[in-house]
Write a protein that holds these residues in place. Structure first.
Motif, short mmCIF file in Angstrom:
data_model
loop_
_atom_site.label_atom_id
_atom_site.label_comp_id
_atom_site.label_asym_id
_atom_site.label_seq_id
_atom_site.Cartn_x
_atom_site.Cartn_y
_atom_site.Cartn_z
N TYR A 18 0.82 -1.20 0.00
CA TYR A 18 0.00 0.00 0.00
C TYR A 18 0.85 1.26 0.00
N ALA A 19 0.28 2.31 -0.57
CA ALA A 19 0.96 3.61 -0.58
C ALA A 19 0.86 4.27 0.78
N HIS A 20 1.92 4.94 1.18
CA HIS A 20 1.88 5.80 2.36
C HIS A 20 2.87 6.93 2.17
N LEU A 21 2.59 8.03 2.84
CA LEU A 21 3.48 9.18 2.78
C LEU A 21 4.71 8.91 3.64
N GLU A 25 -1.93 2.31 19.51
CA GLU A 25 -3.07 3.01 20.12
C GLU A 25 -4.14 3.36 19.08
N THR A 26 -3.93 2.92 17.86
CA THR A 26 -4.87 3.23 16.77
C THR A 26 -5.74 2.01 16.47
N PHE A 27 -7.04 2.25 16.33
CA PHE A 27 -7.99 1.17 16.07
C PHE A 27 -8.89 1.54 14.91
N GLN A 28 -9.15 0.56 14.07
CA GLN A 28 -10.01 0.78 12.91
C GLN A 28 -11.45 0.46 13.27
N MET A 29 -12.33 1.42 13.01
CA MET A 29 -13.76 1.24 13.27
C MET A 29 -14.43 0.61 12.06
N ALA A 64 -5.84 1.56 29.14
CA ALA A 64 -5.60 2.99 28.96
C ALA A 64 -4.37 3.36 29.79
N ASN A 65 -3.18 3.22 29.15
CA ASN A 65 -1.94 3.39 29.92
C ASN A 65 -0.82 4.05 29.14
N GLN A 66 -1.15 4.71 28.02
CA GLN A 66 -0.10 5.32 27.20
C GLN A 66 -0.31 6.82 27.05
N ASP A 67 0.80 7.52 26.84
CA ASP A 67 0.75 8.98 26.73
C ASP A 67 0.93 9.48 25.30
N ASP A 68 1.20 8.58 24.36
CA ASP A 68 1.37 9.01 22.98
C ASP A 68 0.53 8.13 22.05
N GLU A 69 0.41 8.58 20.80
CA GLU A 69 -0.40 7.89 19.79
C GLU A 69 0.51 7.22 18.78
N THR A 70 0.49 5.89 18.77
CA THR A 70 1.23 5.13 17.76
C THR A 70 0.25 4.15 17.13
N PRO A 93 -2.75 -0.71 5.22
CA PRO A 93 -2.96 0.73 5.13
C PRO A 93 -3.34 1.28 6.49
N TRP A 94 -2.35 1.68 7.29
CA TRP A 94 -2.62 2.04 8.68
C TRP A 94 -2.19 3.47 8.97
N GLY A 95 -3.07 4.20 9.61
CA GLY A 95 -2.73 5.55 10.04
C GLY A 95 -2.97 6.60 8.97
N VAL A 96 -2.77 7.83 9.37
CA VAL A 96 -3.09 8.97 8.52
C VAL A 96 -2.24 8.98 7.25
N ASP A 97 -1.00 8.47 7.31
CA ASP A 97 -0.10 8.53 6.16
C ASP A 97 -0.59 7.70 4.98
N SER A 98 -1.53 6.78 5.22
CA SER A 98 -2.00 5.90 4.14
C SER A 98 -3.19 6.47 3.37
N LEU A 99 -3.68 7.63 3.78
CA LEU A 99 -4.83 8.23 3.10
C LEU A 99 -4.40 8.92 1.82
N ILE A 100 -5.04 8.55 0.72
CA ILE A 100 -4.80 9.18 -0.59
C ILE A 100 -6.11 9.82 -1.04
#
Length: 501
Positions: free
Chosen positions: A149-152, A288-292, A279-285, A166-173
């Motif tokens: 998949y493409a990602h930035l 911590e990302t879940f697909q709805m 719920a135990n993390q302070d950053d977003e990786t 295709p995970w995270g914001v970088d994969s949006l085209i």
């Protein structure tokens, strides 16, 4: 079908534009067809279906009927099940336009206005059709040859075709349509040039003709060369090929909303510690990302991890990320509380955050009732849900895309072209910004205006598969009125107030 099980390949839907710049239209009355449409709305949208064992295609109208031609060249669109007369071949032209040839009679389909036929023995201007994609333009891009998949890639300053999922914001085209050609826009609003560079302005080197090959897409640049992944990172740029082979073919896959959750303890929900969800993390990786993924029938929601597993309810109300398939215990009801959401599991209990951060479905209620548009703190059953893979927003409703009105500060909601807006998160709400850097707001009469000098809160509710309801500060939903104007006066979520995003 998807190669990774996370997304589905999009069905190709499009409008067909003739040499007089009119769209092929399927009328509801008498199942007649003409080429009189001046813009692409419901009657001008066609779905491509392809015979898996050949290059034969079928064109299905918005009414579910198939385009057909008889031996005398008479065109109709009545068949509920495709027969021999519905079989066509796409003959691609150098400029990317199509000629549609009847398979049984070897004649070409064309004409103008009410005078359409499939009787031409050769291809002239009136037999040529330009394809205008009708699907939502934000998607994930899959390389057929590399199965990646493409990602930035910020580090390499390129669009890389090397992601397994295709995970995270970088994969949006985002596909940008202009004058019959398409550009590829990344999540940070840059545009792919044919030399692989990412630039801010559109021009000849960023405009590609979209071609269809065996149900897949190919992007041809202004010099007649095709985009393809190159080198170890699969950097996307035009190669040397003037013919599209497997390496030059791509699929578009739907881009589900991907979110992060912040619990009442102000920490992010994560799977970093294993299958337990805490719920135990302070950053977003990615952890911590879940697909709805919303079930089309029940409207319940599943949450998929970057590893492909689902959240699931286990013994004593625990929530783990251990399910590999969808079943009843992987489905959750979402209650939309303005700036916060609550999740109810299959046992009828609300998911809460325990003192150690672990999630468990053990609460019978949400505690005290809250004002749905006000911030609430200290509620263990409430979460902030943040959408992370739509920094730029394109909305399409039942009558078309949302676009700036040409002569005022309002918005049209029934256009065949779209404008791209910025989406900014603000503590459970969102601010929507126009390209002019002004903000959306709702006037006293319920009109959605675009020239605000300060941001106004909107609340996103992902209530149906692929669609979102958007509520304003007045407690009403955005909808397109009969005249095509975007209003914020909808009393409930229905067809007029649901938006592809």
């Amino acid at each position: 079908m998807s190669t990774n099980g996370i997304s589905m390949a999009l069905k190709l839907q499009f409008g067909l534009i003739n040499s007089e710049n009119r769209y092929l239209t399927a009328e509801a009355f008498g199942f007649k067809v003409n080429a009189s449409g001046t813009s692409m709305k419901k009657k001008q949208i066609w779905t491509l279906e392809q015979d898996q064992d050949s290059q034969v295609v079928f064109l299905r109208s918005h009414l579910g009927r198939y385009l057909a031609s008889d031996k005398d060249g008479k065109v109709s669109c009545e068949e509920e099940v495709p027969n021999t007369d519905c079989r066509f071949m796409i003959v691609m032209q150098p400029d990317g336009r199509w000629a549609l040839q009847s398979v049984p009679y070897l004649r070409y389909f064309g004409g103008s206005a009410e005078y359409l036929s499939c009787f031409a023995q050769t291809i002239g201007e009136s037999e040529l059709w330009a394809m205008h994609l009708a699907l939502h333009p934000q998607a994930n891009l899959l390389s057929v040859g590399r199965k990646r998949y493409a990602h930035l890639s910020i580090a390499d300053n390129e669009l890389s075709m090397d992601s397994n999922i295709p995970w995270g914001v970088d994969s949006l085209i985002t596909l940008v349509y202009m004058d019959g050609k398409y550009s590829l826009k990344t999540c940070d609003n840059r545009i792919l040039s044919n030399d692989g560079k990412l630039v801010m302005e559109n021009g000849p080197n960023t405009s590609f003709t979209l071609e269809l090959k065996s149900g897949k897409l190919a992007f041809k640049d202004c010099g007649g060369k095709y985009l393809s992944p190159t080198g170890p990172t699969g950097a996307l740029k035009s190669g040397r090929c003037s013919r599209a082979g497997k390496d030059e073919l791509f699929e578009l896959e739907e881009s589900h909303p991907q979110v992060v959750f912040q619990a009442a303890n102000k920490r992010y929900v994560s799977i970093r510690q294993g299958v337990s969800i805490s719920a135990n993390q302070d950053d977003e990786t990615d952890m911590e990302t879940f697909q709805m993924e919303i079930d089309k029938e029940t409207k319940k929601c599943m949450f998929r991890t970057s590893g492909g597993n689902y959240w699931t309810l286990v013994t004593h109300g625990g929530i783990l990320s251990s399910a590999t398939e969808v079943e009843e215990n992987t489905m959750f009801d979402i209650e939309w509380l303005g700036r916060r959401v609550a999740l109810r599991a299959n046992n009828g209990k609300y998911v809460c955050t325990k003192k150690n951060g672990q999630l468990a479905a053990v609460s019978d209620s949400l505690g005290d009732q809250i004002n749905p548009l006000m911030c609430s703190t200290g509620e263990d059953e409430q979460f902030v849900l943040k959408l992370i893979n739509r920094p730029i927003l394109v909305l399409r409703g039942e009558n078309g895309f949302v676009c700036h009105h040409k002569k005022s500060n309002t918005l049209d909601a029934s256009r065949s072209v779209y404008d791209i807006f910025s989406l900014l998160f603000s503590d459970g709400a969102y601010h929507i910004k126009s390209e002019s850097y002004s903000f959306w707001y709702v006037s006293g009469s319920g009109l959605v205006c675009t020239d605000g000098d300060k941001p106004e809160d909107f609340f996103f509710e992902f209530v149906e598969y692929g669609r979102v309801g958007i509520k304003g500060q007045n407690g009403k939903y955005l909808r397109g009125d009969q005249g095509g104007t975007l209003m914020c006066d909808g009393c409930r979520v229905d067809a007029s107030s649901l938006w592809e995003h």
